[in-house]
Design an enzyme around this catalytic site. Structure first.
Site, PDB file in Angstrom:
ATOM      1  N   THR A  30       2.035 -36.328 -22.212  1.00  0.00           N
ATOM      2  CA  THR A  30       0.721 -37.005 -22.801  1.00  0.00           C
ATOM      3  C   THR A  30      -0.608 -36.403 -21.903  1.00  0.00           C
ATOM      4  OG1 THR A  30       1.779 -38.750 -23.621  1.00  0.00           O
ATOM      5  CG2 THR A  30      -0.297 -39.093 -22.834  1.00  0.00           C
ATOM      6  N   HIS A 182      11.751 -40.218 -29.693  1.00  0.00           N
ATOM      7  CA  HIS A 182      11.376 -40.785 -28.240  1.00  0.00           C
ATOM      8  C   HIS A 182      11.812 -42.081 -28.068  1.00  0.00           C
ATOM      9  CE1 HIS A 182       9.779 -41.307 -24.139  1.00  0.00           C
ATOM     10  NE2 HIS A 182       8.383 -41.215 -24.604  1.00  0.00           N
ATOM     11  N   ASN A 185      11.630 -44.026 -21.573  1.00  0.00           N
ATOM     12  CA  ASN A 185      10.215 -44.433 -20.816  1.00  0.00           C
ATOM     13  C   ASN A 185       9.782 -45.517 -21.436  1.00  0.00           C
ATOM     14  OD1 ASN A 185      10.820 -42.235 -19.451  1.00  0.00           O
ATOM     15  ND2 ASN A 185       9.371 -40.870 -20.478  1.00  0.00           N
ATOM     16  N   TYR A 187       9.473 -47.050 -24.157  1.00  0.00           N
ATOM     17  CA  TYR A 187       8.517 -47.175 -25.392  1.00  0.00           C
ATOM     18  C   TYR A 187       9.267 -48.226 -26.270  1.00  0.00           C
ATOM     19  CZ  TYR A 187       5.219 -44.755 -22.915  1.00  0.00           C
ATOM     20  OH  TYR A 187       4.406 -44.188 -21.693  1.00  0.00           O
ATOM     21  N   ASN A 242       7.914 -48.140 -16.688  1.00  0.00           N
ATOM     22  CA  ASN A 242       7.546 -49.219 -17.940  1.00  0.00           C
ATOM     23  C   ASN A 242       8.340 -50.473 -18.054  1.00  0.00           C
ATOM     24  OD1 ASN A 242       5.041 -48.140 -18.711  1.00  0.00           O
ATOM     25  ND2 ASN A 242       6.019 -46.636 -20.219  1.00  0.00           N
TER      26      ASN A 242
HETATM   27  C1  LIG Z   1       0.917 -36.329 -17.215  1.00  0.00           C
HETATM   28  C2  LIG Z   1       2.374 -36.909 -17.741  1.00  0.00           C
HETATM   29  C3  LIG Z   1       2.509 -37.211 -19.049  1.00  0.00           C
HETATM   30  C4  LIG Z   1       3.828 -37.362 -19.610  1.00  0.00           C
HETATM   31  N1  LIG Z   1       3.812 -37.598 -20.996  1.00  0.00           N
HETATM   32  C5  LIG Z   1       5.187 -37.877 -21.421  1.00  0.00           C
HETATM   33  C6  LIG Z   1       5.340 -38.050 -22.979  1.00  0.00           C
HETATM   34  O1  LIG Z   1       4.319 -37.938 -23.667  1.00  0.00           O
HETATM   35  N2  LIG Z   1       6.487 -38.228 -23.349  1.00  0.00           N
HETATM   36  C7  LIG Z   1       7.640 -38.385 -22.648  1.00  0.00           C
HETATM   37  O2  LIG Z   1       8.642 -38.470 -23.191  1.00  0.00           O
HETATM   38  N3  LIG Z   1       7.507 -38.330 -20.994  1.00  0.00           N
HETATM   39  C8  LIG Z   1       6.300 -37.958 -20.687  1.00  0.00           C
HETATM   40  N4  LIG Z   1       6.184 -37.680 -19.336  1.00  0.00           N
HETATM   41  C9  LIG Z   1       7.345 -37.481 -18.658  1.00  0.00           C
HETATM   42  C10 LIG Z   1       7.719 -36.139 -18.489  1.00  0.00           C
HETATM   43  O3  LIG Z   1       8.105 -35.465 -19.820  1.00  0.00           O
HETATM   44  C11 LIG Z   1       8.805 -35.748 -17.581  1.00  0.00           C
HETATM   45  O4  LIG Z   1      10.126 -36.692 -17.766  1.00  0.00           O
HETATM   46  C12 LIG Z   1       8.709 -36.180 -15.849  1.00  0.00           C
HETATM   47  O5  LIG Z   1       7.478 -35.534 -15.557  1.00  0.00           O
HETATM   48  C13 LIG Z   1       9.697 -35.550 -14.994  1.00  0.00           C
HETATM   49  O6  LIG Z   1       9.783 -34.319 -15.292  1.00  0.00           O
HETATM   50  P1  LIG Z   1       9.256 -33.315 -14.134  1.00  0.00           P
HETATM   51  O7  LIG Z   1      10.041 -33.728 -12.662  1.00  0.00           O
HETATM   52  O8  LIG Z   1       9.835 -31.824 -14.432  1.00  0.00           O
HETATM   53  O9  LIG Z   1       7.780 -33.427 -14.145  1.00  0.00           O
HETATM   54  C14 LIG Z   1       4.947 -37.685 -18.775  1.00  0.00           C
HETATM   55  C15 LIG Z   1       4.698 -37.328 -17.544  1.00  0.00           C
HETATM   56  C16 LIG Z   1       3.547 -36.917 -16.862  1.00  0.00           C
HETATM   57  C17 LIG Z   1       3.500 -36.409 -15.398  1.00  0.00           C
END
Ligand SMILES: Cc1cc2nc3c(=O)[nH]c(=O)nc-3n(C[C@H](O)[C@H](O)[C@H](O)COP(=O)(O)O)c2cc1C
Length: 368
Positions: A30, A182, A185, A187, A242
């Site tokens: 997001t 989805h 997280n 939701y 969440n």
């Molecule tokens: C800025 C940001 C926005 C995110 N938006 C979403 C999202 O829209 N949908 C989702 O399932 N997870 C979202 N997440 C979680 C990420 O998809 C991911 O699971 C999380 O960053 C862990 O992976 P990483 O360690 O590679 O960053 C978001 C995380 C961040 C940092």
């Protein structure tokens, strides 16, 4: 060729019915660059195209995208239910395809992670039960404590299943290569699965069979518009992000994955551990049980680096490796991995909302 470059993660692979150029997946992220109509912008097209250039992600999963006006929990996030939104996404999918990339749309309903200000008539947001989350929603005026939700009636549940099916159809019209439902997280769909947020007494609450009735009905409704090989599901069995928790995640998620396997979906996308925090948690969870139960592909996400991803692939603990924050900061992440180059650091500024800064201005390797 270095041993890194030779690794199977860098080779083309099939995910469901999609041919991907490598096994690196860009996580749904997001970024709040849409507008009050939920349209995808030119800037969003530029951002996604940057991450699908020659040696970009094998697959991009779009930022979470609202399936109806009742789905919002964050201002300036995009939607995929109106004709105008559907048309607006075409420039994103075209831009990704022009660069040889693939993109799935993540279908999203925030449920109780929302605020009355974001609801069309100022009503309470929807959830499994009227239990307020200890979490924040993002309104036009900034962060606010999530509102107390209303318990969805069976009529509202059936209407929401239809909303998902409609959004899935719009995603197809918009030129996406597939969809991701989805269920993670905290939701809406996760709120039905988790015992902390689902205290219902009807056939949508209680046993795991009942708690999965709505999420599975949603997935099946999406399959009216997509082949199973173009559909994946994101889950986060132990993440407390969440304010959700489940009494027996191992039992519940093995049951869920069994059901998903019967639907022959392309993949399960598993956030291992606490989202964005740690892969290992106090709650023990055996992810290999999920992987073994599922005949499709297993995408692993959360706090990975290249070394860990290679090791998990070699140990047969993942089929595809998904990165979130590293793809935000490195449009050419796969090239950097291949060349064992250093990574750009993530900037907090511009993570959620704003313009080009912290969004499309991260340098590529050659421009450094
Ligand atoms: C800025 C940001 C926005 C995110 N938006 C979403 C999202 O829209 N949908 C989702 O399932 N997870 C979202 N997440 C979680 C990420 O998809 C991911 O699971 C999380 O960053 C862990 O992976 P990483 O360690 O590679 O960053 C978001 C995380 C961040 C940092």
């Amino acid at each position: 060729m270095s041993s890194t470059e030779n690794h199977p993660l860098f080779q083309p692979a099939k995910l469901g019915s999609c041919e991907l150029r490598n096994r690196f997946i860009m996580a749904p992220l997001t970024r709040s660059r849409s507008d009050e109509k939920g349209l995808a912008s030119d800037l969003m097209a530029k951002y996604y195209a940057q991450r699908s250039h020659d040696s970009g992600a094998g697959l991009i999963i779009s930022e979470a995208t609202n399936i109806s006006p009742l789905a919002y929990g964050y201002a300036l996030t995009p939607g995929i239910y109106s004709e105008e939104q559907t048309q607006s996404w075409k420039k994103v999918t075209d831009a990704v395809h022009e660069k040889g990339g693939k993109i799935f749309c993540q279908l999203w309903h925030c449920g109780r992670i929302s605020h009355k200000d974001l609801m069309p008539n100022g009503e309470k947001p929807l959830s499994a039960s009227p239990i307020q989350a200890d979490a924040e929603a993002f309104t036009q005026e900034g962060k606010k404590q999530a509102s107390e939700p209303q318990e969805m009636s069976q009529t509202q549940i059936l209407a929401t299943i239809k909303d998902y099916a409609h959004a899935a159809k719009c995603a197809k019209e918009a030129g996406f290569d597939g969809i991701e439902v989805h269920c993670a997280n905290g939701y809406l769909l996760h709120q039905f699965i988790a015992t902390q947020s689902n205290r219902r007494q009807d056939e949508y609450g209680g046993t795991i069979e009942n708690r999965l009735r709505f999420p599975l009905a949603v997935i099946e409704a999406c399959l009216e518009h997509w082949d199973a090989g173009q559909v994946g599901v994101r889950i986060a069995p132990v993440s407390h992000f969440n304010d959700v928790s489940t009494e027996d995640p191992q039992r519940d998620y093995e049951y869920f994955v069994d059901k998903l396997d019967k639907l022959s979906l392309a993949y399960i996308h598993v956030i291992e551990g606490n989202t964005g925090e740690e892969r290992r948690t106090k709650i023990e969870f055996d992810y290999t049980q999920l992987k073994d139960k599922f005949s499709g592909q297993y995408i692993s996400n959360n706090c990975l680096d290249l070394k860990k991803a290679k090791q998990l692939f070699n140990d047969k603990k993942l089929d595809f490796a998904c990165f979130g924050r590293d793809f935000i900061a490195n449009p050419d992440l796969v090239k950097r991995f291949k060349e064992e180059a250093s990574l750009n650091e993530l900037k907090e500024d511009g993570l959620y909302g704003g313009g080009e800064e912290g969004y499309t201005d991260y340098p590529f390797l050659e421009n450094k």
